[in-house]
Design a protein around this motif. Structure first.
Motif, PDB file in Angstrom:
ATOM      1  N   UNK A 316       1.141  -1.159   0.320  1.00 39.84           N
ATOM      2  CA  UNK A 316      -0.030   0.604   0.307  1.00 39.84           C
ATOM      3  C   UNK A 316       0.481   1.324  -0.211  1.00 39.84           C
ATOM      4  N   UNK A 317       2.148   1.231   0.069  1.00 33.88           N
ATOM      5  CA  UNK A 317       3.086   2.192   0.356  1.00 33.88           C
ATOM      6  C   UNK A 317       3.102   2.960  -1.019  1.00 33.88           C
ATOM      7  N   UNK A 318       2.844   2.177  -2.003  1.00 32.10           N
ATOM      8  CA  UNK A 318       2.719   3.322  -3.557  1.00 32.10           C
ATOM      9  C   UNK A 318       2.099   3.920  -3.885  1.00 32.10           C
ATOM     10  N   UNK A 319       1.105   3.856  -2.982  1.00 35.48           N
ATOM     11  CA  UNK A 319      -0.230   5.446  -3.048  1.00 35.48           C
ATOM     12  C   UNK A 319       1.081   6.927  -3.319  1.00 35.48           C
ATOM     13  N   UNK A 320       2.514   6.266  -2.217  1.00 31.95           N
ATOM     14  CA  UNK A 320       3.517   7.637  -1.976  1.00 31.95           C
ATOM     15  C   UNK A 320       4.111   7.841  -3.349  1.00 31.95           C
TER      16      UNK A 320
END
Length: 437
Positions: A316-320
């Motif tokens: 979910x860190x790919x949001x950044x």
């Protein structure tokens, strides 16, 4: 985090791709600016544009040399680190791999002709024509290699029967659903980044007090190109978003922290995610924007992570990473707009603050490309070949991957230092005034 073979292989591949893409992006974009600059010099009978082409092509040869070395490293590592993947991809997607090599040879041959035939023809357009195959070869090389990456995201053109690959259709594999979004976005972003690199060089000279007309013209020319290509990249980002919504909804949903399938979906910028409740705090939400990005309509239903098994959720860190690309893309559009607005309103010197903003555009544009690569590769997880092969099943079982990581890290550090030193030496104490005489 345990550094097993899979993680070490991913780290080494990421390091190589991350280093290579710096030189590959310039190798794709700079020939376009060289060709246009020489054409303008001939058409306007302005030696300064011709000198831009002459100086830029000298630096371009260094980026090509380093790009060849690191590109070779990528080919080597694909075979050594990901043998199971290459067993399938090597058969299904061999055509663009071959064509990419052919495109590079095509580019290299005409680059040699271009370099060594300055002022050899009465008609200067004949020399300029040698730049066209260089542009075609460099762009085609990027296109062909990006179709391989597209294949990893949308594999087709083959059948897998009892672990054996059969019924191979090379053209179908090559022109898969991801090809338009992947190739177009990468090529245009390379053009935009190259324009910013050359603009930053001119802006730096002006900032240091060298107000020669050459640098003013170089800055105006490269800012025009930066605006055009940055705008094109943004438009192609819309195509990429619609591709993700249809073919890789998990990646889009993870990028936007979109957990609930619904219409009129908002686009989330920034924020902090509570991993237990999946609640997003402190974010900026743009109403309807995600639905418009996904399907062009504010009422479009966007698939959320609630309809995807959790084991197939990308990190979910790919949001950044996605947010970083968006913010930098906006920056790359706004800076040229401010530049030309200032020029139109107040003719004269460009403000120092604006010159600094242009200089910052070069590293930021590279950062956007790096973020895009990480987003593309990590956002595809847990798959290396979506729907067919997981990353953990593709990695080598051989030992000494850690030692390879150290050795290649030293190699890239050496190449970075040497290439920087060569480029500095190439133009040190060689002012444009002397070359214009």
């Amino acid at each position: 985090m345990e550094l097993d073979n899979v993680m070490l292989a991913r780290m080494l591949t990421s390091l190589t791709l991350g280093f290579h893409i710096i030189f590959a992006a310039m190798g794709v974009g700079i020939p376009v600016l060289i060709s246009v600059a020489e054409w303008l010099g001939i058409r306007k009978k302005d030696p300064m544009y011709t000198l831009m082409a002459k100086r830029w092509v000298k630096g371009f040869t260094v980026t090509v040399a380093v790009g060849v070395v690191t590109g070779t490293c990528i080919g080597l590592q694909l075979s050594l680190l990901w043998p199971s993947f290459m067993k399938i991809a090597g058969e299904a997607i061999a055509l663009p791999l071959f064509l990419e090599t052919f495109a590079f040879f095509f580019e290299a041959i005409f680059l040699g002709m271009y370099l060594y035939t300055w002022d050899r023809f009465k008609n200067p357009y004949i020399h300029w024509l040698f730049s066209i195959p260089v542009v075609i070869g460099s762009t085609a090389s990027a296109f062909f290699i990006m179709t391989v990456n597209a294949f990893m995201n949308a594999p087709q053109g083959f059948s897998l029967v009892n672990g054996a690959i059969v019924d191979i259709q090379p053209l179908v594999a090559m022109f898969n659903p991801a090809t338009p979004s992947k190739t177009g976005h990468m090529i245009l972003s390379s053009y935009a980044t190259s324009a910013y690199v050359l603009a930053a060089l001119a802006a730096y000279k002006l900032l240091k007090g060298n107000a020669h007309e050459y640098y003013r013209k170089a800055l105006s020319f490269t800012m025009v190109m930066a605006l055009l290509f940055s705008f094109g990249t943004a438009l192609w980002g819309d195509i990429a978003g619609k591709y993700l919504a249809e073919y890789q909804p998990a990646k889009l949903a993870a990028a936007e922290w979109h957990f609930e399938t619904k219409p009129q979906a908002e686009l989330v910028l920034g924020g902090v995610l509570d991993k237990d409740t999946l609640e997003v705090k402190y974010s900026l939400k743009l109403p309807y924007a995600l639905s418009i990005l996904a399907d062009g309509s504010p009422n479009s239903v966007v698939k959320g992570l609630d309809q995807i098994p959790k084991e197939y959720w990308p990190p979910l860190f790919i949001h950044y990473l996605f947010d970083g690309m968006v913010v930098i893309g906006m920056y790359m559009l706004i800076v040229p707009i401010f530049f030309f607005a200032w020029r139109k309103r107040k003719k004269g010197q460009t403000p120092r603050m604006l010159l600094r903003a242009i200089i910052w555009g070069a590293p930021l544009s590279f950062l956007a490309i790096e973020l895009g690569w990480v987003f593309s590769e990590v956002g595809r997880q847990p798959w290396i070949l979506v729907g067919y092969m997981k990353t953990q099943h593709a990695a080598t079982t051989a030992d000494n991957v850690g030692e390879m990581l150290v050795l290649f890290s030293l190699l890239y550090a050496f190449l970075a230092v040497v290439s920087t030193a060569v480029l500095r030496r190439m133009f040190k104490d060689k002012p444009v005034q002397a070359e214009l005489q």
